[in-house]
Scaffold this motif. Structure first.
Motif: not given
Length: 67
Positions: A11-22, A57-58, A62-67
């Motif tokens: 949700e932080e990466t794609f937004g609340a609505g779009y995350a489920k669609s992705v 989707w690099p 957000p870089a801080r979430l790549v872990r």
């Protein structure tokens, strides 16, 4: 990684609505051609699925979430 943490990151990466669609609509080669939802339903580890999202989707994750 807890599943709730996975969805928070999505949700932080794609937004609340779009995350489920992705998760429901887009297949990833890193997941064997499955969608995120299919991979999770098949029992794939949430951390492994998240890392597939990071590789796909690099520029978006957000870089801080790549872990």
């Amino acid at each position: 990684m807890k599943l709730s943490d996975f969805w928070d990151r999505m949700e932080e990466t794609f937004g609340a609505g779009y995350a489920k669609s992705v998760a429901a609509d887009l297949t990833l080669g890193q997941l064997g051609g499955r969608t995120i939802d299919q991979a999770l339903a098949d029992g794939e580890n949430a951390k492994a699925v998240w890392m597939a999202v990071c590789r796909a989707w690099p520029e978006r994750v957000p870089a801080r979430l790549v872990r």
